[in-house]
Design an enzyme around this catalytic site. Structure first.
Site, PDB file in Angstrom:
ATOM      1  N   GLU A   1      13.672  -8.014  -1.933  1.00 19.25           N
ATOM      2  CA  GLU A   1      13.976  -7.960  -0.502  1.00 19.25           C
ATOM      3  C   GLU A   1      12.923  -8.659   0.355  1.00 19.25           C
ATOM      4  O   GLU A   1      13.226  -9.145   1.441  1.00 19.25           O
ATOM      5  CB  GLU A   1      14.155  -6.513  -0.043  1.00 19.25           C
ATOM      6  CG  GLU A   1      15.432  -5.839  -0.561  1.00 19.25           C
ATOM      7  CD  GLU A   1      15.262  -5.186  -1.918  1.00 19.25           C
ATOM      8  OE1 GLU A   1      14.201  -5.394  -2.557  1.00 19.25           O
ATOM      9  OE2 GLU A   1      16.181  -4.453  -2.346  1.00 19.25           O
TER      10      GLU A   1
ATOM     11  N   PHE B   1      18.008  11.125  -1.622  1.00 23.57           N
ATOM     12  CA  PHE B   1      17.768  10.035  -2.564  1.00 23.57           C
ATOM     13  C   PHE B   1      17.764   8.702  -1.818  1.00 23.57           C
ATOM     14  O   PHE B   1      18.655   8.412  -1.037  1.00 23.57           O
ATOM     15  CB  PHE B   1      18.851  10.028  -3.648  1.00 23.57           C
ATOM     16  CG  PHE B   1      18.670   8.883  -4.616  1.00 23.57           C
ATOM     17  CD1 PHE B   1      17.536   8.804  -5.418  1.00 23.57           C
ATOM     18  CD2 PHE B   1      19.624   7.874  -4.699  1.00 23.57           C
ATOM     19  CE1 PHE B   1      17.357   7.735  -6.291  1.00 23.57           C
ATOM     20  CE2 PHE B   1      19.457   6.810  -5.567  1.00 23.57           C
ATOM     21  CZ  PHE B   1      18.317   6.742  -6.360  1.00 23.57           C
ATOM     22  N   GLN B   2      16.736   7.923  -2.057  1.00 26.34           N
ATOM     23  CA  GLN B   2      16.554   6.610  -1.429  1.00 26.34           C
ATOM     24  C   GLN B   2      16.567   6.660   0.088  1.00 26.34           C
ATOM     25  O   GLN B   2      17.081   5.772   0.757  1.00 26.34           O
ATOM     26  CB  GLN B   2      17.579   5.606  -1.959  1.00 26.34           C
ATOM     27  CG  GLN B   2      17.340   5.314  -3.435  1.00 26.34           C
ATOM     28  CD  GLN B   2      18.038   4.073  -3.934  1.00 26.34           C
ATOM     29  OE1 GLN B   2      19.111   3.718  -3.466  1.00 26.34           O
ATOM     30  NE2 GLN B   2      17.420   3.426  -4.913  1.00 26.34           N
TER      31      GLN B   2
ATOM     32  N   LYS C   1      25.075   4.927   5.894  1.00 27.71           N
ATOM     33  CA  LYS C   1      26.258   4.562   5.108  1.00 27.71           C
ATOM     34  C   LYS C   1      27.540   5.107   5.737  1.00 27.71           C
ATOM     35  O   LYS C   1      28.548   4.409   5.816  1.00 27.71           O
ATOM     36  CB  LYS C   1      26.100   5.109   3.685  1.00 27.71           C
ATOM     37  CG  LYS C   1      27.183   4.621   2.740  1.00 27.71           C
ATOM     38  CD  LYS C   1      26.889   4.987   1.289  1.00 27.71           C
ATOM     39  CE  LYS C   1      27.961   4.389   0.378  1.00 27.71           C
ATOM     40  NZ  LYS C   1      27.732   4.738  -1.031  1.00 27.71           N
TER      41      LYS C   1
ATOM     42  N   MET D   1      -9.238 -19.734  -1.939  1.00 31.57           N
ATOM     43  CA  MET D   1      -9.863 -19.474  -0.651  1.00 31.57           C
ATOM     44  C   MET D   1     -10.859 -18.321  -0.745  1.00 31.57           C
ATOM     45  O   MET D   1     -11.938 -18.359  -0.157  1.00 31.57           O
ATOM     46  CB  MET D   1      -8.786 -19.180   0.398  1.00 31.57           C
ATOM     47  CG  MET D   1      -9.345 -18.996   1.793  1.00 31.57           C
ATOM     48  SD  MET D   1     -10.330 -20.416   2.306  1.00 31.57           S
ATOM     49  CE  MET D   1      -9.098 -21.367   3.185  1.00 31.57           C
TER      50      MET D   1
HETATM   51  C1  LIG Z   1      -0.351 -10.855   0.159  1.00 30.42           C
HETATM   52  C2  LIG Z   1      -1.755 -11.326   0.239  1.00 30.42           C
HETATM   53  N1  LIG Z   1      -2.711 -10.756  -0.542  1.00 30.42           N
HETATM   54  C3  LIG Z   1      -3.976 -11.182  -0.482  1.00 30.42           C
HETATM   55  C4  LIG Z   1      -4.347 -12.183   0.382  1.00 30.42           C
HETATM   56  C5  LIG Z   1      -5.799 -12.643   0.458  1.00 30.42           C
HETATM   57  N2  LIG Z   1      -5.920 -14.058   0.064  1.00 30.42           N
HETATM   58  C6  LIG Z   1      -5.997 -15.046   0.986  1.00 30.42           C
HETATM   59  S1  LIG Z   1      -6.053 -16.561   0.296  1.00 30.42           S
HETATM   60  C7  LIG Z   1      -6.012 -15.928  -1.256  1.00 30.42           C
HETATM   61  C8  LIG Z   1      -6.028 -16.834  -2.438  1.00 30.42           C
HETATM   62  C9  LIG Z   1      -4.776 -17.583  -2.625  1.00 30.42           C
HETATM   63  O1  LIG Z   1      -4.820 -18.191  -3.881  1.00 30.42           O
HETATM   64  P1  LIG Z   1      -3.874 -19.416  -4.212  1.00 30.42           P
HETATM   65  O2  LIG Z   1      -2.490 -19.097  -3.862  1.00 30.42           O
HETATM   66  O3  LIG Z   1      -4.141 -19.851  -5.604  1.00 30.42           O
HETATM   67  O4  LIG Z   1      -4.341 -20.498  -3.153  1.00 30.42           O
HETATM   68  P2  LIG Z   1      -5.662 -21.412  -3.105  1.00 30.42           P
HETATM   69  O5  LIG Z   1      -6.551 -20.791  -2.078  1.00 30.42           O
HETATM   70  O6  LIG Z   1      -6.271 -21.421  -4.468  1.00 30.42           O
HETATM   71  O7  LIG Z   1      -5.148 -22.728  -2.662  1.00 30.42           O
HETATM   72  C10 LIG Z   1      -5.953 -14.537  -1.209  1.00 30.42           C
HETATM   73  C11 LIG Z   1      -5.943 -13.669  -2.400  1.00 30.42           C
HETATM   74  C12 LIG Z   1      -3.329 -12.729   1.195  1.00 30.42           C
HETATM   75  N3  LIG Z   1      -3.579 -13.679   2.085  1.00 30.42           N
HETATM   76  N4  LIG Z   1      -2.062 -12.306   1.090  1.00 30.42           N
END
Ligand SMILES: Cc1ncc(C[n+]2csc(CCOP(=O)(O)OP(=O)(O)O)c2C)c(N)n1
Ligand SMILES: [Mg+2]
Lengths: 175, 562
Positions: B49, B111-112, B161, B477
Site C-alpha cells: 500500500e 479484526f483489522q 464496509k 549519504m
Molecule cells: C525510509 C527512510 N529510512 C531512512 C532514511 C535515512 N537515509 C537517508 S539517505 C540514506 C541512504 C540511502 O542509501 P542509497 O539508497 O543507497 O542512496 P545513496 O545515498 O547511496 O545514493 C538513508 C538510510 C531515509 N531517508 N528514509
C-alpha cells in the site's frame, strides 16, 4: 506571555483532537482549554489560554486558521475583553475557622455549595487576579481539592463575534 | 433509484474525472472492489500500500491532477502512512480512500481495525470518516476540492464496509461550500506595490523559489519576470524545473548541497524574493545567518509558511502565479521606476558570473565510474526531456545538481520527508499518467530495496519505467556523514545487496549492468529504448561524496568544496 484565544469550530466529531493535536505536534503550550456549544448548535467555541512570544502566538493563530474545521479565530490581544473563570475549592473548615471562611466567601461573592463535618466546598467566579487572591487567602487553611474551568472570554461593549465565514482575503500587513 | 455506497463511490470518482487509481484489496474493500469491476477507471493493483500512495503521488506530481489510491482497513490503511506524510510535506494533491470495519464495530478493536483518521490527522490536510452513506458523495467532492485547492495536500476518506453496502439516493453535488475553508489566491495589491518598490531600490536581488511555483503553474511567469529585470534565480530542491536549469540567470539549487554561486548570492544579497518556498533548514542552513544583509519578500499561499522560520519584511499571501502576473503588470506600466535598477543590476550579475565560473559544480574524475558522470550522460541522452524521479540520499542530490531540469513537473522527489522508496512507485505513477514519456527513477542500492516489490506491478501493467541504480554498495549519504563527522566508522551503512540484474529478470523485467565509463552511453541508450520495465545497475565509485556541503547547522557560506 499569557494569551487568550477563542476559536469557533464546526461542532463535529474529532475537531477537539485536531486542535489539541496541533498544539502538541508543534510544541505549543496549552494552559487551559474550554469547549462548549454556541448559540448556533453547529458551532462550538474553544477558549484556549496559551503562552509564547509574539512570533509563536502569530504561528498559533495562523495554524489554527489553517485547520479546515476552524471557522474563525479570535485573538484577544488587540481587543478590550473580559474573561471569567470558575473554581471549585474544597477547604478545611473547622469550628474556629468557619466564620472566617464565610466572611471571605462573602467578600469575594462566592458561594458555599457543599458542606461536610470538616470541609466547605466553595465556588468562586472571576478573573484570574481575583481567583488568585482568593486562593492565596484560603491556602493557609488547607486546600483539600481544587478544580478550575479555565477562562472563557468575550469582547467588551457592543462588539460581538460575527459569524462571518472565512473570506478569501487579499492577505494583510502581517501576512 | 437508490444506489449502494460502493456504486456512489465509483460514480463520484467518474464525476471527478478520475482515470486511474492505485489500489490493493482486502475484506473491507470488497463491495467497492466489486463495483469497480465494470467501469472505465484504470486500476493499478500494487504490491504494497505504500507503493499505491507514492504512485498516486507521482501521478499527481507529473500531471498536476489529483492522485487517487484505495486500500483496505487496518494494516492496509497503516501501510499508507509514509506515503501520506511524504505527500503532506511536499503539498501534493492526493486523495486516499481507506476502507474501515463496519460502523457498529468501530472502537471495539475489531479484526483489522485501525483508527486511521486519528493516525493520519497530523499528516493530512484534512480527513474524514464517513458515518452515513448519505454523506459519501459530498465528502468525496469536498476531499477532492480540499486536496487540490489552496496549498494542496493529501486528504484521507475512511469508508466503513457497511457504508459501502448501504443504499441511498445519489446525486453528485455540483457546488461546494465549506464555510470554514476559503484559501487566499490574490495577493494584497498594496503589498505587491510595496514589494515592487523594494525590488526597484535593490542592488543585489535574488529570486528564491520553491515547489509553490510548480504547484501553481507559475513557471512561465517566473521566467518572464526574472528575464524582465535580469534577476538571478535559485531553486530549492522542490523548486527544480520551475525555472529552466540551463538558463543564464539560473544559479542552481541552494542549501546544504547547493551551488557555490547560489549560496553566496543569498549570503550577499540585499533582497531575497522568496516565492512558494518555505525556508526549510536544508535550504537555509543556519537560520540566523541566512541572507544576513537582505530584506525578505515572501509570496506564499499558506500564511503559516510566512514568518515561520525567518522574519519577513514584505509578506504577500497569495498564489504565486497571480502575484507574478500582477508584478508583471506593474512592471509593464511603470518602466520608469526601474531605470536605476536596470543600470545597477549588471554589477551584481558580473559578480555572480564570476562565482559560477570559479566554483562550478564539479567532481574529481579519477578513481572509478563517477555517479555524477552517469547523471550528466542521462541528461545529455534524454536532452532533459525525461520525467525524472529520485530516491533519497546521494543519488537524489547528484540528480538535483547534475541533471538540468528544463520544465516543471519533470523532477519528482521526496523533498520534505526524504522518503527512501519513493522514487520507484512514483515513477510508476508518472508513467501511468504519461505512457509515452521516458520516466527514469535515479535510485540508490539502498532505497530501491524499500519498494522493489513494485517491479511486479510495472511488469504486469507494462509500464516501461527505467530505474538507474547508482550502486555504491553503501547507504551512501549516511556513510558520507560518517566519513566527515564520525571518524569513518561505517556502522550499519555497508549492506550487501542482491544482484539487481537477476532480480529484474526474476520479475520478468529487463536488467543491465554497467561498470565502466565507456559502457555508459551504449547501455543507457539501449535500456532507454527497451519498452520493458528496466533496472540498470550501475556500479559507481563507492566512496564518492556530494559536494559542496554545508554541514548541518552551519551558515550557507561555510561550504566544503570538492
Ligand atoms: C525510509 C527512510 N529510512 C531512512 C532514511 C535515512 N537515509 C537517508 S539517505 C540514506 C541512504 C540511502 O542509501 P542509497 O539508497 O543507497 O542512496 P545513496 O545515498 O547511496 O545514493 C538513508 C538510510 C531515509 N531517508 N528514509
Ligand atoms: Mg547507495
Amino acid at each position: 506571555m499569557r494569551h487568550i484565544i477563542s476559536v469557533l469550530v464546526e461542532n463535529e466529531f474529532g475537531v477537539l483532537s485536531r486542535i489539541s493535536g496541533l498544539f502538541s505536534g508543534r510544541g505549543f503550550n496549552i494552559e487551559s482549554l474550554c469547549v462548549a456549544e454556541t448559540l448556533d448548535p453547529t458551532i462550538s467555541t474553544m477558549t484556549i489560554v496559551t503562552t509564547g512570544d509574539d512570533a509563536i502566538i502569530e504561528q498559533i493563530l495562523k495554524q489554527l486558521n489553517k485547520l479546515i474545521n476552524v471557522i474563525k479565530v479570535i485573538d484577544f490581544r488587540d481587543t478590550d475583553y473580559i474573561s471569567r473563570e470558575m473554581v471549585l475549592v474544597k477547604v478545611n473548615a473547622e469550628e474556629k475557622t468557619r466564620e472566617e471562611i464565610l466572611r471571605m466567601v462573602e467578600i469575594f461573592r462566592g458561594r458555599i455549595i457543599d458542606v461536610s463535618q470538616k470541609t466547605y466546598t466553595i465556588m468562586i467566579t472571576g478573573d484570574e487576579e481575583k481567583l488568585r487572591a482568593f486562593l492565596a487567602l484560603v491556602r493557609p487553611l488547607g486546600i483539600k481539592d481544587l478544580v478550575r474551568t479555565g477562562p472563557v472570554a468575550m469582547a467588551r461593549g457592543d462588539r460581538t463575534i460575527k459569524m462571518k465565514e472565512k473570506q478569501p482575503k487579499g492577505g494583510n500587513e502581517d501576512g | 433509484m437508490k444506489k449502494t455506497g460502493a456504486q456512489i463511490f465509483v460514480e463520484s470518482l467518474v464525476a471527478e474525472g478520475v482515470d486511474t487509481i492505485f489500489c490493493y484489496p482486502g475484506g473491507a474493500t470488497l463491495y467497492i472492489t466489486d463495483a469497480l469491476s465494470d467501469c472505465d477507471i484504470r486500476q493499478i493493483v500494487v504490491r504494497h500500500e505504500q507503493g499505491a500512495v507514492h504512485a498516486s503521488d507521482g501521478y499527481a506530481r507529473a500531471s498536476g491532477k489529483v492522485g487517487v489510491s484505495l486500500v483496505t482497513s487496518g494494516p492496509g490503511a497503516t501501510n499508507t502512512v509514509t506515503g501520506i506524510a511524504t505527500a503532506y510535506m511536499d503539498s501534493i494533491p492526493i486523495v486516499i480512500f481507506s476502507c474501515q470495519v463496519n460502523t457498529a464495530l468501530i472502537g471495539n478493536d475489531a479484526f483489522q481495525e485501525a483508527d486511521i483518521v486519528g493516525i493520519t490527522r497530523p499528516c493530512t490536510k484534512h480527513n474524514y470518516l464517513v458515518k452515513d452513506v448519505k454523506d459519501l458523495a459530498r465528502i468525496i467532492k469536498e476531499a477532492f476540492h480540499i486536496a487540490r485547492s489552496g496549498r494542496p495536500g493529501p486528504v484521507l476518506v475512511d469508508i466503513p464496509k457497511d457504508v459501502s453496502a448501504s443504499l441511498t439516493e445519489f446525486k453528485y453535488p455540483d457546488k461546494i461550500h465549506i464555510r470554514s475553508y476559503q484559501p487566499t489566491y490574490f495577493g494584497h495589491p498594496g503589498q505587491i506595490q510595496r514589494a515592487m518598490r523594494q525590488i526597484a531600490s535593490s542592488k543585489r536581488p535574488v529570486l528564491f523559489t520553491g515547489g509553490g511555483i510548480i504547484l501553481s503553474g507559475a513557471s512561465n511567469e517566473l521566467t518572464k519576470f526574472a528575464e524582465a529585470l535580469s534577476i538571478p534565480v535559485t531553486n530549492t530542491l522542490m523548486g527544480l524545473g520551475g525555472f529552466p536549469g540551463n538558463h543564464q540567470l539560473f544559479l542552481g539549487m541552494l542549501g546544504m548541497h547547493g551551488t557555490y554561486a547560489a549560496n553566496m548570492a543569498i549570503t550577499e544579497s540585499d533582497l531575497v524574493i522568496a516565492m512558494g518556498a518555505r525556508f526549510d533548514d536544508r535550504a537555509t542552513g543556519k537560520i540566523d545567518e541566512f541572507a544576513p544583509h537582505a530584506k525578505v519578500i515572501h509570496v506564499d499561499i499558506d500564511p503559516t509558511s510566512i514568518s515561520k522560520n525567518i522574519k519577513v519584511d514584505i509578506p504577500i499571501v497569495g498564489d504565486t502565479k497571480n502575484v507574478l502576473h500582477k508584478m508583471l503588470d506593474i512592471l509593464a506600466e511603470d518602466k520608469e521606476s526601474f531605470k536605476g535598477f536596470q543600470a545597477s543590476i549588471h554589477e551584481w550579475l558580473k559578480k555572480i558570473t564570476k562565482w559560477k565560473k570559479d566554483f562550478p559544480l564539479t567532481y574529481q574524475k579519477n578513481g572509478g565510474l563517477k555517479p555524477q558522470y552517469v547523471i550528466e550522460r542521462i541528461y545529455e541522452l534524454t536532452k532533459g526531456k525525461a520525467i525524472i524521479t529520485t530516491e533519497v540520499g546521494q543519488n537524489q542530490m547528484w540528480t538535483a545538481q547534475f541533471y538540468k531540469f528544463l520544465k516543471p513537473r519533470t523532477m519528482l522527489t521526496s523533498g520534505g520527508l526524504g522518503t527512501m522508496g519513493f522514487g520507484f512507485p512514483a515513477a510508476i505513477g508518472a508513467q501511468t499518467a504519461f505512457p509515452r514519456s521516458l520516466v527514469i527513477d535515479i535510485a540508490g542500492d539502498g532505497s530501491i530495496q524499500m519498494n522493489i516489490q513494485e517491479l511486479a506491478t510495472a511488469v504486469q501493467h507494462r509500464l516501461p519505467v527505467k530505474v538507474v541504480i547508482l550502486n555504491n554498495g553503501y547507504l551512501g549519504m549516511v556513510r558520507q556523514w560518517q566519513e566527515f563527522f564520525y571518524e569513518k566508522r561505517y556502522t550499519w551503512t555497508c549492506l550487501p545487496h542482491p544482484d539487481f540484474v537477476k532480480v529484474a529478470e526474476a520479475y520478468g523485467a529487463a536488467g543491465y549492468r554497467i561498470d565502466k565509463e565507456k559502457d555508459v552511453d551504449k547501455v543507457l541508450k539501449e535500456a532507454f529504448r527497451n519498452n520493458q520495465p528496466t533496472f540498470i545497475d550501475v556500479h559507481v565509485d563507492p566512496m564518492e561524496c556530494v559536494y559542496p556541503m554545508v554541514p548541518a547547522g552551519a551558515s550557507l557560506k561555510e561550504m566544503l568544496l570538492v
